[in-house]
Design an enzyme around this catalytic site. Structure first.
Site, PDB file in Angstrom:
ATOM      1  N   ASN A   9       0.873  -1.180   0.000  1.00 49.37           N
ATOM      2  CA  ASN A   9       0.000   0.000   0.000  1.00 49.37           C
ATOM      3  C   ASN A   9       0.907   1.226   0.000  1.00 49.37           C
ATOM      4  OD1 ASN A   9      -1.808   2.047   0.480  1.00 49.37           O
ATOM      5  ND2 ASN A   9      -2.196   1.482   2.617  1.00 49.37           N
ATOM      6  N   TRP A  10       0.978   1.874  -1.146  1.00 47.80           N
ATOM      7  CA  TRP A  10       1.895   3.018  -1.268  1.00 47.80           C
ATOM      8  C   TRP A  10       1.318   4.305  -0.684  1.00 47.80           C
ATOM      9  CZ3 TRP A  10       3.909   2.200  -7.006  1.00 47.80           C
ATOM     10  CH2 TRP A  10       4.744   1.078  -7.025  1.00 47.80           C
ATOM     11  N   LYS A  11       0.070   4.248  -0.247  1.00 44.02           N
ATOM     12  CA  LYS A  11      -0.584   5.438   0.338  1.00 44.02           C
ATOM     13  C   LYS A  11      -0.375   6.642  -0.591  1.00 44.02           C
ATOM     14  CE  LYS A  11       0.431   3.499   4.838  1.00 44.02           C
ATOM     15  NZ  LYS A  11       0.121   3.585   6.228  1.00 44.02           N
ATOM     16  N   HIS A  93      -9.490   0.680   4.844  1.00 43.79           N
ATOM     17  CA  HIS A  93      -8.227   0.931   5.537  1.00 43.79           C
ATOM     18  C   HIS A  93      -8.497   1.865   6.724  1.00 43.79           C
ATOM     19  CE1 HIS A  93      -4.150   2.308   6.355  1.00 43.79           C
ATOM     20  NE2 HIS A  93      -3.726   1.251   5.687  1.00 43.79           N
ATOM     21  N   GLU A  95      -6.949   4.308   7.864  1.00 42.47           N
ATOM     22  CA  GLU A  95      -6.769   5.743   7.600  1.00 42.47           C
ATOM     23  C   GLU A  95      -8.029   6.320   6.964  1.00 42.47           C
ATOM     24  OE1 GLU A  95      -3.062   5.442   5.475  1.00 42.47           O
ATOM     25  OE2 GLU A  95      -2.038   4.916   7.330  1.00 42.47           O
ATOM     26  N   GLU A 162      -5.309  -5.406  10.444  1.00 38.86           N
ATOM     27  CA  GLU A 162      -4.324  -4.343  10.649  1.00 38.86           C
ATOM     28  C   GLU A 162      -4.636  -3.611  11.951  1.00 38.86           C
ATOM     29  OE1 GLU A 162      -2.348  -3.035   6.725  1.00 38.86           O
ATOM     30  OE2 GLU A 162      -4.122  -1.809   7.034  1.00 38.86           O
ATOM     31  N   GLY A 168       2.222   2.135  10.619  1.00 39.27           N
ATOM     32  CA  GLY A 168       3.105   3.293  10.482  1.00 39.27           C
ATOM     33  C   GLY A 168       3.794   3.705  11.768  1.00 39.27           C
ATOM     34  N   SER A 207       3.397  -2.241  10.181  1.00 39.29           N
ATOM     35  CA  SER A 207       4.850  -2.124  10.362  1.00 39.29           C
ATOM     36  C   SER A 207       5.613  -3.412  10.038  1.00 39.29           C
ATOM     37  CB  SER A 207       5.187  -1.647  11.785  1.00 39.29           C
ATOM     38  OG  SER A 207       4.670  -0.347  11.994  1.00 39.29           O
ATOM     39  N   GLY A 229       4.814   1.335   4.570  1.00 35.21           N
ATOM     40  CA  GLY A 229       6.115   1.980   4.396  1.00 35.21           C
ATOM     41  C   GLY A 229       7.166   1.115   3.717  1.00 35.21           C
TER      42      GLY A 229
HETATM   43  C1  PEP Z   1      -0.763   0.013   5.839  1.00 36.97           C
HETATM   44  O1  PEP Z   1      -0.803   1.182   5.486  1.00 36.97           O
HETATM   45  O2  PEP Z   1      -1.653  -0.770   5.482  1.00 36.97           O
HETATM   46  C2  PEP Z   1       0.356  -0.420   6.664  1.00 36.97           C
HETATM   47  C3  PEP Z   1       0.330  -1.625   7.163  1.00 36.97           C
HETATM   48  O3  PEP Z   1       1.365   0.487   6.850  1.00 36.97           O
HETATM   49  P1  PEP Z   1       2.801   0.193   7.548  1.00 36.97           P
HETATM   50  O4  PEP Z   1       3.309  -1.102   6.982  1.00 36.97           O
HETATM   51  O5  PEP Z   1       3.633   1.364   7.179  1.00 36.97           O
HETATM   52  O6  PEP Z   1       2.539   0.077   9.013  1.00 36.97           O
END
Ligand code: PEP
Length: 246
Positions: A9-11, A93, A95, A162, A168, A207, A229
């Site tokens: 997931n490049w956000k 997600h 976010e 998640e 993050g 993460s 990330g």
């Molecule tokens: C995500 O955005 O779905 C995610 C898991 O981010 P990160 O790996 O940066 O925690």
């Protein structure tokens, strides 16, 4: 046997030049025993599609509208993502739940729209730190899943657990913590969609790094990862893909 799946997931990250540098390495690493998907921002989908052509690297959107088309400024229909080369879409997600007020019902409606357009939704669930500290983690995740039962959980192929506190933050859930919740999700599926329960792929996200991926993916009910990330760093993401192949 469920096939491993690793999704990046490049956000809201990336530029044409960073994507041109990253995608060839990921395209070379995709295939064999793992499905590998990257989810760029919408305006970068066609660039990724061109760069990934001829490889097994697949593309997903980060969100879609619940509507088929119409006067919804700023929105993207699922069929538009499919037309641009996506096979997948991340939905729900944390976010989007946190910053854009997406509810369980909206996520359910989006999953119906995504499937109608031929996309495979990657449905995200997870509890906040406060909810975990209050002992509500399983109840929260179960409620998020229950909202999907009415719109056809039996047609779901991928669920991503998640924990919000791990996204993050650099604070990964321990393999035992992640497996505990994945087992809870699997049990929910067995109760509600018994015939499909063992086929649905369950991803862990939060993460994940190259060094933590192997032990996470070795857990019974963890079939791969949703990676933020680390999916923007070629070496790190390739290490995660490799960890899913063991
Ligand atoms: C995500 O955005 O779905 C995610 C898991 O981010 P990160 O790996 O940066 O925690």
């Amino acid at each position: 046997m469920r096939r491993s799946l690793v999704v990046g997931n490049w956000k809201m990250h990336g530029s044409s030049s960073s994507i041109e540098a990253l995608v060839p390495t990921l395209a070379a690493a995709a295939g064999s025993q793992t499905d590998v998907v990257v989810c760029p921002v919408a305006v970068h989908i066609s660039l990724v599609s061109q760069l990934a052509a001829g490889s097994e690297l697949e593309i997903g959107g980060q969100n879609c509208s619940q509507h088929e088309q119409g006067a919804y400024t700023g929105e993207i229909a699922a069929a538009m993502l499919a037309g641009a080369g996506c096979k997948w879409v991340i939905l729900g997600h944390s976010e989007r739940r946190q910053y854009y007020g997406e509810t369980d019902a909206l996520v359910a409606a989006k999953s119906v729209a995504a499937r109608a357009a031929g996309l495979t939704p990657i449905l995200c669930v997870g509890e906040t730190l406060e909810q975990r500290q209050q002992g509500q983690a399983e109840a929260v995740v179960t409620a998020q899943l229950a909202a999907l039962v009415e719109v056809g959980l039996e047609e779901t192929d991928v669920i991503a657990y998640e924990p919000v506190w791990a996204i993050g933050t650099g604070q990964t859930a321990s393999p035992a913590q992640a497996q505990e919740m994945h087992a809870c999700i699997r049990a929910f599926l067995q109760e509600n969609v018994a015939e499909k329960a063992m086929a649905i792929r369950l991803l862990y996200g939060g993460s994940v790094k190259g060094e933590s991926a192997r032990e996470l993916f070795a857990q019974n009910d963890i079939d791969g990862g949703l990676v933020g990330g680390a999916s923007l760093k070629a070496e790190e993401f390739v290490a995660i893909i490799e960890a899913s192949q063991d």
